[in-house]
Design a protein around this motif. Sequence first.
Motif, PDB file in Angstrom:
ATOM      1  N   MET A   1       0.853  -1.182   0.000  1.00 42.05           N
ATOM      2  CA  MET A   1       0.000   0.000   0.000  1.00 42.05           C
ATOM      3  C   MET A   1       0.895   1.241   0.000  1.00 42.05           C
ATOM      4  N   ALA A   2       0.531   2.217  -0.797  1.00 42.73           N
ATOM      5  CA  ALA A   2       1.311   3.454  -0.886  1.00 42.73           C
ATOM      6  C   ALA A   2       1.192   4.255   0.404  1.00 42.73           C
ATOM      7  N   ARG A   3       2.270   4.914   0.740  1.00 39.85           N
ATOM      8  CA  ARG A   3       2.277   5.735   1.947  1.00 39.85           C
ATOM      9  C   ARG A   3       1.467   7.010   1.702  1.00 39.85           C
ATOM     10  N   LEU A   4       0.625   7.367   2.661  1.00 35.92           N
ATOM     11  CA  LEU A   4      -0.208   8.553   2.537  1.00 35.92           C
ATOM     12  C   LEU A   4       0.590   9.810   2.816  1.00 35.92           C
ATOM     13  N   LYS A   5       0.278  10.856   2.093  1.00 37.03           N
ATOM     14  CA  LYS A   5       0.890  12.155   2.330  1.00 37.03           C
ATOM     15  C   LYS A   5       0.391  12.687   3.672  1.00 37.03           C
ATOM     16  N   ALA A   6       1.305  13.109   4.519  1.00 32.05           N
ATOM     17  CA  ALA A   6       0.944  13.630   5.836  1.00 32.05           C
ATOM     18  C   ALA A   6       0.340  15.029   5.710  1.00 32.05           C
ATOM     19  N   PHE A   7      -0.550  15.361   6.614  1.00 31.57           N
ATOM     20  CA  PHE A   7      -1.115  16.706   6.696  1.00 31.57           C
ATOM     21  C   PHE A   7      -0.341  17.466   7.754  1.00 31.57           C
ATOM     22  N   ASN A   8       0.217  18.586   7.374  1.00 29.30           N
ATOM     23  CA  ASN A   8       0.975  19.409   8.309  1.00 29.30           C
ATOM     24  C   ASN A   8       0.246  20.742   8.473  1.00 29.30           C
ATOM     25  N   PRO A   9      -0.454  20.953   9.601  1.00 33.97           N
ATOM     26  CA  PRO A   9      -1.203  22.195   9.779  1.00 33.97           C
ATOM     27  C   PRO A   9      -0.315  23.433   9.768  1.00 33.97           C
ATOM     28  N   ASP A  10       0.975  23.276  10.047  1.00 39.89           N
ATOM     29  CA  ASP A  10       1.883  24.424  10.005  1.00 39.89           C
ATOM     30  C   ASP A  10       2.111  24.917   8.581  1.00 39.89           C
ATOM     31  N   LYS A  11       1.732  24.113   7.606  1.00 43.22           N
ATOM     32  CA  LYS A  11       1.938  24.468   6.194  1.00 43.22           C
ATOM     33  C   LYS A  11       0.651  24.935   5.521  1.00 43.22           C
ATOM     34  N   ILE A  12      -0.400  25.175   6.301  1.00 45.14           N
ATOM     35  CA  ILE A  12      -1.702  25.501   5.712  1.00 45.14           C
ATOM     36  C   ILE A  12      -1.651  26.802   4.905  1.00 45.14           C
ATOM     37  N   GLN A  13      -0.924  27.796   5.373  1.00 46.17           N
ATOM     38  CA  GLN A  13      -0.809  29.038   4.621  1.00 46.17           C
ATOM     39  C   GLN A  13      -0.070  28.787   3.301  1.00 46.17           C
ATOM     40  N   GLU A  14       0.956  27.969   3.349  1.00 46.55           N
ATOM     41  CA  GLU A  14       1.711  27.621   2.142  1.00 46.55           C
ATOM     42  C   GLU A  14       0.816  26.892   1.140  1.00 46.55           C
ATOM     43  N   ILE A  15      -0.020  25.982   1.639  1.00 46.95           N
ATOM     44  CA  ILE A  15      -0.961  25.267   0.772  1.00 46.95           C
ATOM     45  C   ILE A  15      -1.887  26.263   0.084  1.00 46.95           C
ATOM     46  N   ARG A  16      -2.416  27.204   0.863  1.00 47.96           N
ATOM     47  CA  ARG A  16      -3.324  28.201   0.281  1.00 47.96           C
ATOM     48  C   ARG A  16      -2.603  29.047  -0.754  1.00 47.96           C
ATOM     49  N   LYS A  17      -1.425  29.541  -0.420  1.00 47.51           N
ATOM     50  CA  LYS A  17      -0.694  30.409  -1.348  1.00 47.51           C
ATOM     51  C   LYS A  17      -0.322  29.668  -2.623  1.00 47.51           C
ATOM     52  N   THR A  18       0.042  28.402  -2.505  1.00 47.59           N
ATOM     53  CA  THR A  18       0.359  27.596  -3.679  1.00 47.59           C
ATOM     54  C   THR A  18      -0.858  27.450  -4.589  1.00 47.59           C
ATOM     55  N   SER A  19      -2.050  27.458  -3.977  1.00 46.34           N
ATOM     56  CA  SER A  19      -3.280  27.346  -4.767  1.00 46.34           C
ATOM     57  C   SER A  19      -3.560  28.621  -5.558  1.00 46.34           C
ATOM     58  N   GLY A  20      -2.884  29.722  -5.185  1.00 45.79           N
ATOM     59  CA  GLY A  20      -3.101  30.996  -5.871  1.00 45.79           C
ATOM     60  C   GLY A  20      -4.353  31.731  -5.425  1.00 45.79           C
ATOM     61  N   MET A  21      -4.957  31.268  -4.341  1.00 43.79           N
ATOM     62  CA  MET A  21      -6.201  31.877  -3.861  1.00 43.79           C
ATOM     63  C   MET A  21      -5.938  32.788  -2.672  1.00 43.79           C
ATOM     64  N   ASN A  22      -6.805  33.811  -2.559  1.00 47.57           N
ATOM     65  CA  ASN A  22      -6.753  34.624  -1.348  1.00 47.57           C
ATOM     66  C   ASN A  22      -7.470  33.851  -0.236  1.00 47.57           C
ATOM     67  N   GLN A  23      -7.383  34.365   0.979  1.00 52.17           N
ATOM     68  CA  GLN A  23      -7.975  33.644   2.110  1.00 52.17           C
ATOM     69  C   GLN A  23      -9.469  33.423   1.928  1.00 52.17           C
ATOM     70  N   GLN A  24     -10.191  34.438   1.475  1.00 51.10           N
ATOM     71  CA  GLN A  24     -11.641  34.285   1.354  1.00 51.10           C
ATOM     72  C   GLN A  24     -11.999  33.185   0.360  1.00 51.10           C
ATOM     73  N   ALA A  25     -11.391  33.195  -0.810  1.00 51.96           N
ATOM     74  CA  ALA A  25     -11.703  32.188  -1.824  1.00 51.96           C
ATOM     75  C   ALA A  25     -11.320  30.787  -1.350  1.00 51.96           C
ATOM     76  N   PHE A  26     -10.151  30.659  -0.739  1.00 60.22           N
ATOM     77  CA  PHE A  26      -9.677  29.352  -0.287  1.00 60.22           C
ATOM     78  C   PHE A  26     -10.578  28.783   0.799  1.00 60.22           C
ATOM     79  N   TRP A  27     -10.835  29.560   1.839  1.00 56.79           N
ATOM     80  CA  TRP A  27     -11.555  29.033   2.996  1.00 56.79           C
ATOM     81  C   TRP A  27     -13.050  28.888   2.772  1.00 56.79           C
ATOM     82  N   THR A  28     -13.628  29.676   1.885  1.00 53.60           N
ATOM     83  CA  THR A  28     -15.058  29.567   1.597  1.00 53.60           C
ATOM     84  C   THR A  28     -15.401  28.173   1.076  1.00 53.60           C
ATOM     85  N   ARG A  29     -14.489  27.557   0.341  1.00 50.99           N
ATOM     86  CA  ARG A  29     -14.737  26.207  -0.183  1.00 50.99           C
ATOM     87  C   ARG A  29     -14.964  25.193   0.924  1.00 50.99           C
ATOM     88  N   PHE A  30     -14.464  25.493   2.122  1.00 48.72           N
ATOM     89  CA  PHE A  30     -14.597  24.580   3.259  1.00 48.72           C
ATOM     90  C   PHE A  30     -15.667  25.044   4.255  1.00 48.72           C
TER      91      PHE A  30
END
Length: 78
Positions: free
Chosen positions: A1-30
């Motif tokens: 079985m393939a190893r799952l990618k870990a979730f690192n909450p310390d990288k959440i801002q980096e994840i958002r910025k990599t998506s190219g979205m501002n905070q409102q657009a990114f977080w509204t999806r959730f």
Amino acid sequence: MARLKAFNPDKIQEIRKTSGMNQQAFWTRFGITQSGGSRYESGRNIPMPTAMLVWLLEAGRVTEQDMADAMKAVKAAK
């Protein structure tokens, strides 16, 4: 079985910025406000359901369309 990618909450801002979205657009999806997302990006604990949704989307396990459909279904139930 393939190893799952870990979730690192310390990288959440980096994840958002990599998506190219501002905070409102990114977080509204959730279903999270911009101010709530800002708090998570500043180090506040992310609730497990939100962290799971971010991970699922980031890992490609759900699509943007899945997220939009889920949001519509939940809003319709209210």
